[in-house]
Scaffold this motif. Structure first.
Motif, PDB file in Angstrom:
ATOM      1  N   ALA A 122       0.836  -1.201   0.000  1.00 22.05           N
ATOM      2  CA  ALA A 122       0.000   0.000   0.000  1.00 22.05           C
ATOM      3  C   ALA A 122       0.871   1.251   0.000  1.00 22.05           C
ATOM      4  O   ALA A 122       0.558   2.248  -0.668  1.00 22.05           O
ATOM      5  N   GLY A 123       1.967   1.214   0.743  1.00 20.83           N
ATOM      6  CA  GLY A 123       2.874   2.356   0.767  1.00 20.83           C
ATOM      7  C   GLY A 123       3.620   2.549  -0.534  1.00 20.83           C
ATOM      8  O   GLY A 123       3.932   3.680  -0.933  1.00 20.83           O
ATOM      9  N   LEU A 124       3.884   1.449  -1.227  1.00 17.98           N
ATOM     10  CA  LEU A 124       4.691   1.512  -2.448  1.00 17.98           C
ATOM     11  C   LEU A 124       4.039   2.349  -3.548  1.00 17.98           C
ATOM     12  O   LEU A 124       4.737   2.944  -4.374  1.00 17.98           O
ATOM     13  N   ILE A 125       2.722   2.418  -3.581  1.00 12.23           N
ATOM     14  CA  ILE A 125       2.056   3.145  -4.662  1.00 12.23           C
ATOM     15  C   ILE A 125       1.805   4.613  -4.342  1.00 12.23           C
ATOM     16  O   ILE A 125       1.348   5.359  -5.215  1.00 12.23           O
ATOM     17  N   VAL A 126       2.126   5.040  -3.109  1.00 11.70           N
ATOM     18  CA  VAL A 126       1.813   6.421  -2.723  1.00 11.70           C
ATOM     19  C   VAL A 126       2.571   7.424  -3.586  1.00 11.70           C
ATOM     20  O   VAL A 126       1.981   8.352  -4.144  1.00 11.70           O
ATOM     21  N   HIS A 127       3.879   7.279  -3.722  1.00 13.20           N
ATOM     22  CA  HIS A 127       4.652   8.257  -4.480  1.00 13.20           C
ATOM     23  C   HIS A 127       4.436   8.197  -5.994  1.00 13.20           C
ATOM     24  O   HIS A 127       4.381   9.248  -6.640  1.00 13.20           O
ATOM     25  N   PRO A 128       4.315   7.019  -6.597  1.00 12.96           N
ATOM     26  CA  PRO A 128       4.005   7.018  -8.033  1.00 12.96           C
ATOM     27  C   PRO A 128       2.701   7.735  -8.370  1.00 12.96           C
ATOM     28  O   PRO A 128       2.522   8.197  -9.499  1.00 12.96           O
ATOM     29  N   LEU A 129       1.785   7.858  -7.411  1.00 11.02           N
ATOM     30  CA  LEU A 129       0.528   8.572  -7.635  1.00 11.02           C
ATOM     31  C   LEU A 129       0.522   9.938  -6.950  1.00 11.02           C
ATOM     32  O   LEU A 129      -0.545  10.513  -6.728  1.00 11.02           O
ATOM     33  N   ASN A 130       1.692  10.462  -6.663  1.00  9.70           N
ATOM     34  CA  ASN A 130       1.829  11.722  -5.941  1.00  9.70           C
ATOM     35  C   ASN A 130       2.441  12.789  -6.854  1.00  9.70           C
ATOM     36  O   ASN A 130       3.626  12.726  -7.172  1.00  9.70           O
ATOM     37  N   PRO A 131       1.678  13.794  -7.284  1.00  7.36           N
ATOM     38  CA  PRO A 131       2.229  14.832  -8.169  1.00  7.36           C
ATOM     39  C   PRO A 131       3.418  15.564  -7.562  1.00  7.36           C
ATOM     40  O   PRO A 131       4.329  15.975  -8.273  1.00  7.36           O
ATOM     41  N   LYS A 132       3.417  15.737  -6.243  1.00  4.67           N
ATOM     42  CA  LYS A 132       4.549  16.406  -5.592  1.00  4.67           C
ATOM     43  C   LYS A 132       5.836  15.615  -5.794  1.00  4.67           C
ATOM     44  O   LYS A 132       6.902  16.196  -6.026  1.00  4.67           O
ATOM     45  N   ALA A 133       5.754  14.299  -5.701  1.00  2.00           N
ATOM     46  CA  ALA A 133       6.942  13.461  -5.866  1.00  2.00           C
ATOM     47  C   ALA A 133       7.508  13.587  -7.280  1.00  2.00           C
ATOM     48  O   ALA A 133       8.723  13.692  -7.467  1.00  2.00           O
ATOM     49  N   TRP A 134       6.642  13.585  -8.281  1.00  2.70           N
ATOM     50  CA  TRP A 134       7.094  13.740  -9.668  1.00  2.70           C
ATOM     51  C   TRP A 134       7.787  15.086  -9.861  1.00  2.70           C
ATOM     52  O   TRP A 134       8.861  15.164 -10.465  1.00  2.70           O
ATOM     53  N   ALA A 135       7.179  16.150  -9.340  1.00  2.19           N
ATOM     54  CA  ALA A 135       7.764  17.479  -9.486  1.00  2.19           C
ATOM     55  C   ALA A 135       9.118  17.562  -8.788  1.00  2.19           C
ATOM     56  O   ALA A 135      10.073  18.151  -9.311  1.00  2.19           O
ATOM     57  N   MET A 136       9.220  16.947  -7.608  1.00  2.00           N
ATOM     58  CA  MET A 136      10.463  16.965  -6.850  1.00  2.00           C
ATOM     59  C   MET A 136      11.589  16.268  -7.606  1.00  2.00           C
ATOM     60  O   MET A 136      12.705  16.781  -7.708  1.00  2.00           O
ATOM     61  N   VAL A 137      11.296  15.092  -8.157  1.00  2.00           N
ATOM     62  CA  VAL A 137      12.319  14.318  -8.861  1.00  2.00           C
ATOM     63  C   VAL A 137      12.745  15.019 -10.150  1.00  2.00           C
ATOM     64  O   VAL A 137      13.943  15.114 -10.462  1.00  2.00           O
ATOM     65  N   ILE A 138      11.780  15.525 -10.896  1.00  2.00           N
ATOM     66  CA  ILE A 138      12.111  16.231 -12.144  1.00  2.00           C
ATOM     67  C   ILE A 138      12.990  17.446 -11.851  1.00  2.00           C
ATOM     68  O   ILE A 138      13.948  17.724 -12.573  1.00  2.00           O
ATOM     69  N   THR A 139      12.678  18.166 -10.771  1.00  2.00           N
ATOM     70  CA  THR A 139      13.498  19.315 -10.390  1.00  2.00           C
ATOM     71  C   THR A 139      14.919  18.878 -10.065  1.00  2.00           C
ATOM     72  O   THR A 139      15.890  19.575 -10.399  1.00  2.00           O
ATOM     73  N   GLY A 140      15.057  17.736  -9.425  1.00  3.91           N
ATOM     74  CA  GLY A 140      16.387  17.230  -9.111  1.00  3.91           C
ATOM     75  C   GLY A 140      17.235  17.039 -10.356  1.00  3.91           C
ATOM     76  O   GLY A 140      18.422  17.402 -10.378  1.00  3.91           O
ATOM     77  N   PHE A 141      16.644  16.505 -11.398  1.00  2.00           N
ATOM     78  CA  PHE A 141      17.390  16.261 -12.636  1.00  2.00           C
ATOM     79  C   PHE A 141      17.629  17.540 -13.436  1.00  2.00           C
ATOM     80  O   PHE A 141      18.655  17.673 -14.102  1.00  2.00           O
ATOM     81  N   THR A 142      16.690  18.456 -13.385  1.00  3.18           N
ATOM     82  CA  THR A 142      16.804  19.649 -14.234  1.00  3.18           C
ATOM     83  C   THR A 142      17.559  20.796 -13.576  1.00  3.18           C
ATOM     84  O   THR A 142      18.211  21.585 -14.273  1.00  3.18           O
ATOM     85  N   ALA A 143      17.490  20.905 -12.259  1.00  3.77           N
ATOM     86  CA  ALA A 143      18.071  22.064 -11.584  1.00  3.77           C
ATOM     87  C   ALA A 143      19.370  21.779 -10.842  1.00  3.77           C
ATOM     88  O   ALA A 143      20.121  22.702 -10.549  1.00  3.77           O
ATOM     89  N   PHE A 144      19.658  20.515 -10.535  1.00  7.29           N
ATOM     90  CA  PHE A 144      20.825  20.205  -9.711  1.00  7.29           C
ATOM     91  C   PHE A 144      21.823  19.278 -10.402  1.00  7.29           C
ATOM     92  O   PHE A 144      22.791  18.860  -9.775  1.00  7.29           O
TER      93      PHE A 144
END
Length: 200
Positions: free
Chosen positions: A107-129
């Motif tokens: 149940a915990g494993l699917i929380v972040h794949p369905l979390n828009p905040k998590a997607w935005a955070m990861v994309i920012t990591g690749f694009t800004a840092f």
């Protein structure tokens, strides 16, 4: 360094520590079942972000250029799921039931794949840092390790915080207001990511 490790670590800690759909789920789960019973769920939430990081690092975002409608659809489906979760939080009460079973690892494993905040955070990591010439594996592994470390440290704190809150407000007149506040924070975090262009 090809990845700005120090800067990204600060960014990651600030994002993982602030309210969002995942932290609200952890808080409520801790409040409902206690930290010990919620640990498998916590582990699932922490590892679930890896299901986003590695595909993005190895080129998933290139697919967005050719099929933008797919990512737009996924974004709104994810938002719908989180809003449904917020509705459940708003109507949940903290009076614990010894017979109830806490949500588990899957149940915990699917929380972040369905979390828009998590997607935005990861994309920012690749694009800004991350420097443009950074090898794919190095960049992905670095971002994955830093985010996982932040989650391992901070997710249990949110869960334990929920347990402590429950001991104070469960069964009182403040309980209903608390759950609606948590639901409201969850909705606000999703709307901010969808319409505000932010990562928090």
């Amino acid at each position: 360094m090809s990845v700005a490790i120090g800067s990204f670590a600060i960014f990651a800690a600030s994002q993982v520590s602030t309210p969002g759909p995942a932290n609200m789920a952890l808080l409520v789960t801790g409040a409902r079942y206690g930290l010990r019973a919620a640990l498998p769920f916590v582990a699932g939430v922490a590892l679930g972000k890896q299901l986003i990081i590695w595909p993005i690092g190895f080129g998933l975002m290139q697919l967005a250029d050719s099929t933008p409608w797919l990512f737009a659809t996924l974004k709104w489906v994810s938002a719908g799921y989180i809003l449904w979760l917020a509705w459940r939080v708003a109507n949940m009460r903290l009076n614990t039931d010894s017979e109830a079973k806490a949500p588990g690892f899957w149940a915990g494993l699917i929380v972040h794949p369905l979390n828009p905040k998590a997607w935005a955070m990861v994309i920012t990591g690749f694009t800004a840092f991350t420097a443009p010439a950074t090898p794919t594996f190095q960049a992905t592994a670095t971002i994955a390790a830093i985010l996982l470390a932040s989650q391992v440290l901070l997710h249990p704190i949110w869960t334990y915080g929920g347990e402590q809150i429950a001991r104070t407000v469960a069964g009182t007149g403040f309980e209903r207001y608390l759950m609606w506040t948590l639901a409201g924070l969850t909705v606000a975090s999703v709307l901010f990511v969808l319409f505000g262009g932010g990562t928090s």
